[in-house]
Design a protein around this motif. Structure first.
Motif, PDB file in Angstrom:
ATOM      1  N   ALA A  16       0.851  -1.197   0.000  1.00 58.26           N
ATOM      2  CA  ALA A  16       0.000   0.000   0.000  1.00 58.26           C
ATOM      3  C   ALA A  16       0.889   1.250   0.000  1.00 58.26           C
ATOM      4  O   ALA A  16       2.018   1.205   0.492  1.00 58.26           O
ATOM      5  CB  ALA A  16      -0.893   0.003   1.235  1.00 58.26           C
ATOM      6  N   HIS A  69      -8.588   1.136  -6.360  1.00 58.56           N
ATOM      7  CA  HIS A  69      -8.031   0.803  -5.053  1.00 58.56           C
ATOM      8  C   HIS A  69      -8.866   1.497  -3.972  1.00 58.56           C
ATOM      9  O   HIS A  69      -9.095   2.702  -4.048  1.00 58.56           O
ATOM     10  CB  HIS A  69      -6.581   1.324  -5.056  1.00 58.56           C
ATOM     11  CG  HIS A  69      -5.761   0.976  -3.869  1.00 58.56           C
ATOM     12  ND1 HIS A  69      -4.442   1.335  -3.779  1.00 58.56           N
ATOM     13  CD2 HIS A  69      -6.044   0.309  -2.733  1.00 58.56           C
ATOM     14  CE1 HIS A  69      -3.939   0.901  -2.631  1.00 58.56           C
ATOM     15  NE2 HIS A  69      -4.894   0.289  -1.979  1.00 58.56           N
ATOM     16  N   ALA A 114      -3.941  -5.024  -0.641  1.00 63.15           N
ATOM     17  CA  ALA A 114      -2.834  -4.111  -0.325  1.00 63.15           C
ATOM     18  C   ALA A 114      -2.570  -4.177   1.180  1.00 63.15           C
ATOM     19  O   ALA A 114      -3.494  -4.213   1.989  1.00 63.15           O
ATOM     20  CB  ALA A 114      -3.156  -2.689  -0.754  1.00 63.15           C
ATOM     21  N   ILE A 115      -1.297  -4.196   1.515  1.00 58.99           N
ATOM     22  CA  ILE A 115      -0.855  -4.294   2.912  1.00 58.99           C
ATOM     23  C   ILE A 115      -0.011  -3.063   3.223  1.00 58.99           C
ATOM     24  O   ILE A 115       0.942  -2.764   2.497  1.00 58.99           O
ATOM     25  CB  ILE A 115      -0.022  -5.583   3.121  1.00 58.99           C
ATOM     26  CG1 ILE A 115      -0.877  -6.833   2.906  1.00 58.99           C
ATOM     27  CG2 ILE A 115       0.657  -5.588   4.489  1.00 58.99           C
ATOM     28  CD1 ILE A 115      -1.939  -7.085   3.976  1.00 58.99           C
ATOM     29  N   GLY A 116      -0.365  -2.351   4.285  1.00 56.29           N
ATOM     30  CA  GLY A 116       0.355  -1.138   4.650  1.00 56.29           C
ATOM     31  C   GLY A 116       1.266  -1.344   5.847  1.00 56.29           C
ATOM     32  O   GLY A 116       2.424  -1.754   5.717  1.00 56.29           O
ATOM     33  N   VAL A 137      -8.031  -3.138   1.129  1.00 51.69           N
ATOM     34  CA  VAL A 137      -6.996  -2.718   2.073  1.00 51.69           C
ATOM     35  C   VAL A 137      -7.653  -2.363   3.402  1.00 51.69           C
ATOM     36  O   VAL A 137      -8.866  -2.146   3.462  1.00 51.69           O
ATOM     37  CB  VAL A 137      -6.234  -1.485   1.521  1.00 51.69           C
ATOM     38  CG1 VAL A 137      -7.126  -0.230   1.571  1.00 51.69           C
ATOM     39  CG2 VAL A 137      -4.922  -1.220   2.247  1.00 51.69           C
TER      40      VAL A 137
END
Ligand code: FNR
Ligand code: 8K6
Length: 347
Positions: free
Chosen positions: A24, A261, A314-316, A293
């Motif tokens: 992300a 997204h 998505a990975i933050g 996300v």
């Protein structure tokens, strides 16, 4: 089954991703004084090249979009050159990377670019003081004139061309989280009575013009978009916003972008006027590739993909804490928990 996350995905004729775990976009405020990426940033991105796609931290399309210290730009030759070192390092490690293109609108501050005012849809200031710079309060923005709006569109488009020159595989238009593009899409920040406000079609005009200018310039296959139908950060949501996104999402779908997204910090948040979470709302109104996300684990994320809630994850924050996130989950190793003190340093 975590296996789902490791299935490659064809976005279009131009781009295939090797897995469904995306990095992300994460602002880190670590560029140098000229807003150029540093060696530490090159190494940081290169370490995450085993994700299916890295989406860069938000990158300024021009100087007056700056609202936080040391956020990188993509509008000077030195910045383009700096980003080229990042994209080369990611490509050398077998990865792909998009540039997230950003203008903060009313969240900008003249302090950063030595200017007189900031531009936004309407003269409505954000309340409060700047993070990390608590002595600065936000200013009342100047409503952008039609000529200034045209220039903003041109500058977004030029930054997209610069991103391609810098070796990026594509760009993500930052239309989320209460920044400039998003400010046009919400009633709490857009009170215009000209062709850029008042109705869903008018409120979507500037965002769609940016999307069209960029996808014509660099190709729709290389253009992604992030949106926040739910107002939760830097602006307030309003039940009238629903009609704006009901109009916008089918318009975006027609443009056949690389992906859409979800812009949210926690996807378990529900919005009355969206009848649920942002990802549920977007899935219902958009039928092409969707990135989910917001507080997902590998398990909850792969379950959501299997259930058809979105297509890519998505990975933050977990990727801030674990540069080797993909390898760890593939080999069943424990993840290091994220905490905010980790923002002080790039690992
Ligand atoms: C973010 N997020 C974010 N979003 C964005 O579109 N552009 C950005 O530059 C940033 N910057 C940023 C910095 C930091 C420190 C955080 C924690 C978050 C939001 C981010 O992309 C993501 O949506 C959230 O972090 C939720 O995902 P996780 O962290 O729960 O996996
Ligand atoms: C895009 C850039 C910004 C700078 C980022 C800071 C992020 C800090 C993370 C804090 C999370 C805030 C989440 C806000 C959610 C509000 C929910 C009501």
């Amino acid at each position: 089954m975590l296996d789902t996350l490791f299935h490659p995905v064809v976005l279009n004729d131009t781009l295939t991703l090797k897995n469904r775990i995306l990095m992300a976009p994460l602002t880190r405020c670590m560029a140098d004084d000229n807003l150029v990426p540093t060696q530490a940033m090159i190494d940081y991105y290169a370490r995450r090249a085993d994700t299916g796609l890295i989406i860069s931290e938000a990158i300024l399309v021009r100087a007056d979009g700056q609202g936080y210290p040391h956020t990188p730009g993509l509008f000077t030759p030195e910045q383009i050159n700096g980003w080229h070192k990042v994209t080369d390092a990611v490509h050398n490690n077998g990865g792909k990377i998009f540039a997230q293109l950003w203008h903060t609108g009313r969240v900008a501050h003249p302090f950063f670019f030595n200017g007189e005012y900031v531009l936004a849809p309407s003269a409505i200031a954000l309340e409060g003081t700047l993070p990390r710079m608590r002595e600065l309060t936000y200013t009342v923005p100047k409503p952008a004139t039609k000529a200034e709006i045209e220039q903003l569109i041109a500058d977004f488009s030029q930054a997209a061309a610069n991103a391609i020159d810098a070796g990026f595989d594509g760009v993500e238009i930052h239309g989320a989280n209460g920044y400039l593009i998003d400010q046009f899409l919400h009633f709490s920040t857009n009170e215009r009575d000209d062709e850029f406000g008042g109705t869903p079609e008018n409120m979507a005009r500037f965002p769609l013009a940016v999307i069209d200018a960029i996808s014509q310039r660099i190709g729709r296959d290389r253009t992604g978009l992030r949106l926040s139908p739910g107002g939760y950060f830097n602006l307030e949501g309003d039940s009238r916003d629903r009609a704006v996104f009901d109009y916008l999402l089918p318009e975006v779908e027609k443009r056949c972008l690389a992906y859409l997204h979800v812009g949210i910090f926690d996807d378990s948040m529900n919005f009355d006027y969206l009848d649920g979470s942002v990802s549920q709302y977007m899935r219902a109104h958009y039928h092409r590739t969707l990135i989910g996300v917001g507080c997902y684990t590998p398990e909850t994320g792969s379950d959501a993909i299997e259930a058809g809630k979105f297509d890519l994850l998505a990975i933050g924050r977990p990727l801030i804490a674990n540069p080797d996130y993909v390898n760890k989950i593939q080999s069943g190793q424990a993840l290091t928990p994220y905490d905010d003190t980790m923002l002080a340093q790039l690992i």
